[in-house]
Enzyme design. Structure first.
Site, PDB file in Angstrom:
ATOM      1  N   CYS A  71       2.489  -0.076 -12.732  1.00 31.83           N
ATOM      2  CA  CYS A  71       1.168   0.813 -13.226  1.00 31.83           C
ATOM      3  C   CYS A  71      -0.107   0.347 -12.422  1.00 31.83           C
ATOM      4  CB  CYS A  71       1.044   0.624 -14.786  1.00 31.83           C
ATOM      5  SG  CYS A  71       2.647   1.464 -15.474  1.00 31.83           S
ATOM      6  N   ASP A  72      -0.968   1.401 -12.316  1.00 33.02           N
ATOM      7  CA  ASP A  72      -2.436   0.760 -11.919  1.00 33.02           C
ATOM      8  C   ASP A  72      -3.490   1.934 -12.524  1.00 33.02           C
ATOM      9  OD1 ASP A  72      -3.670  -1.028  -9.918  1.00 33.02           O
ATOM     10  OD2 ASP A  72      -4.583   0.859  -9.696  1.00 33.02           O
ATOM     11  N   SER A  73      -4.567   1.612 -12.798  1.00 32.83           N
ATOM     12  CA  SER A  73      -5.570   2.279 -13.580  1.00 32.83           C
ATOM     13  C   SER A  73      -6.872   2.134 -12.718  1.00 32.83           C
ATOM     14  CB  SER A  73      -5.757   2.071 -15.129  1.00 32.83           C
ATOM     15  OG  SER A  73      -4.446   2.269 -15.759  1.00 32.83           O
ATOM     16  N   GLY A 108      -1.598   5.560 -12.814  1.00 29.11           N
ATOM     17  CA  GLY A 108      -0.382   6.051 -11.879  1.00 29.11           C
ATOM     18  C   GLY A 108       0.881   5.011 -12.388  1.00 29.11           C
TER      19      GLY A 108
END
Length: 202
Positions: A71-73, A108
């Site tokens: 995940c990435d924000s 994501g």
């Protein structure tokens, strides 16, 4: 039984999964985020999530039932992509610009099935409306150090929650991981969340 591996160092993401009844193992990817260049916030967070998941998956055996989640924000605000601030001055400047306004937090998600090698991915997007905070509040918040280590220079599940008036979309997505979105990705591999409750081990 299915086993979930979280390819993220984020304590907030881990806490979110644990609160939802999962107990994933954690393996940090060590991906260099600076190598990805794009002006599209959704594309950036999804690419980084994919890179993190793939990096961790490459270090694990190809065994049936192991699922790797990356995940990435990032925060999209005023046509800019805001990841983690470069320092205190940057965090203060951001908050002076964001106060009383709104941005879009994109996260994501990339899920890899180690058994088949197949993957599924999606982006969750939530509109965040910030409070019209004072200069003194900004100084006090940045002094805590919290906004220096998170995308957009704020958290909704910590001290920064005082400064978020409302959101439009999934709360968990702003924390860093959308549980409904993860459920949909799991379903693509015919895995129900009930199979992961109490089954994943650290």
């Amino acid at each position: 039984m299915p086993r979930l591996v979280l390819a993220s160092a984020s304590p907030a993401r881990l806490a979110l999964l644990k609160a939802a009844g999962l107990d994933p193992s954690v393996q940090v990817s060590g991906v260099d985020e600076s190598v990805v260049k794009t002006d599209d916030a959704a594309e950036l967070c999804l690419t980084l999530a994919r890179m993190k998941a793939q990096a961790v998956a490459s270090e694990l055996p190809e065994e049936q039932g192991t699922l790797v989640l990356g995940c990435d924000s990032v925060l999209a605000f005023d046509g800019e992509i805001l990841g983690k601030p470069s320092g205190e001055d940057d965090a203060k400047a951001r908050w002076r610009a964001m106060r009383g306004r709104a941005g879009v937090l994109h996260t994501g998600h990339h899920l890899i099935d180690q058994g088949s090698g197949q993957s599924a991915e999606a982006v969750g997007s939530t509109i965040v409306h910030f409070a019209d905070v004072s200069d003194a509040e900004i100084e006090a918040y940045v002094a805590t150090g919290e906004p220096l280590f998170v995308a957009g220079a704020f958290t909704i599940d910590g001290r920064g929650g005082f400064f978020v008036e409302r959101i439009e979309g999934d709360h968990g997505n702003v924390v860093g991981l959308s549980l409904p979105l993860l459920r949909r990705l799991l379903m693509k591999f015919e895995v129900g969340v009930g199979q992961l409750w109490g089954k994943s081990t650290s």
